[in-house]
Enzyme design. Structure first.
Site, short mmCIF file in Angstrom:
data_model
loop_
_atom_site.label_atom_id
_atom_site.label_comp_id
_atom_site.label_asym_id
_atom_site.label_seq_id
_atom_site.Cartn_x
_atom_site.Cartn_y
_atom_site.Cartn_z
N ASP A 217 0.86 -1.18 0.00
CA ASP A 217 0.00 0.00 0.00
C ASP A 217 0.89 1.23 0.00
O ASP A 217 1.97 1.21 0.60
CB ASP A 217 -0.90 0.02 1.23
CG ASP A 217 -2.00 -1.04 1.18
OD1 ASP A 217 -2.38 -1.43 0.07
OD2 ASP A 217 -2.48 -1.44 2.25
N ASP B 64 -6.91 -1.46 -4.53
CA ASP B 64 -8.00 -1.12 -3.61
C ASP B 64 -8.94 -0.09 -4.23
O ASP B 64 -10.16 -0.19 -4.11
CB ASP B 64 -7.43 -0.56 -2.30
CG ASP B 64 -6.56 -1.55 -1.55
OD1 ASP B 64 -6.75 -2.77 -1.73
OD2 ASP B 64 -5.68 -1.10 -0.78
#
Length: 189
Positions: free
Chosen positions: A148, A162
């Site tokens: 991330d 995401d």
């Protein structure tokens, strides 16, 4: 998986969709499948490329401020789900992502709606992106941590996969509220 197909109610044949057999429903269906897989491939490629750049250039370095401290690029490894929850359940998240991919692939052959093809393509591309991390990143197969790197202030750190999943999910909800089914029909409830 047959249950998901039953709930969505996509037709098995052109006759079931209310079209005449002589109308060429197959090319129309193939075109939607091509859109689904093109969108999925684009989302997946963007996610993979962005993660490769982040791992090569940003991991083990200071975050990069994009908009002051409101938006940063910061490499984080997330073994859990969204917002870092469930780090002990990485294998379960891996299995769920794989199941989502299988369901979308099975539903693709019955897909006649362009908006649904885009939505499912985003979902598929995002699921593939995060599944790839879970399968191939350390600490090991089915236990890999997702990379991330998009870090808004006062929010969870996330990645492009995401984003694709969330955008696909929002589009699916909107299409459902409008009554548009994946087979291209509109229902009134």
């Amino acid at each position: 998986m047959a249950e998901a197909e039953r709930i969505i109610g996509t037709p098995d044949t052109p006759e079931a969709a209310g079209t005449e057999p002589e109308q060429a429903a197959r090319p129309r269906g193939r075109r939607r499948i091509a859109v689904l897989f093109t969108v999925a491939a684009f989302a997946y490629a963007l996610d993979l490329i962005s993660k490769m750049i982040v791992v090569a250039r940003l991991e083990h370095h200071e975050p990069i401020e994009i908009i002051g401290d409101w938006l940063k690029l910061e490499a984080i490894r997330n073994a859990g789900a969204a917002f870092g929850f469930g780090e002990a359940f990485t294998v379960i998240f891996t299995v769920i992502a794989a199941a989502v991919i299988v369901v979308i692939a099975r539903l693709a052959r019955k897909l006649y709606s362009l908006p649904w093809a885009i939505a499912l393509g985003l979902l598929l591309g995002g699921a593939l992106g995060n599944l790839t991390d879970r399968l191939f990143r350390s600490p090991g197969v089915f236990e890999g941590a997702v990379v991330d790197f998009i870090a808004p202030k006062h929010f969870a750190v996330f990645n492009l996969a995401d984003s694709a999943i969330v955008c696909g999910g929002i589009l699916i909800v909107l299409l459902s509220f409008k009554g548009l089914d994946p087979d291209g029909t509109v229902h009134k409830d």
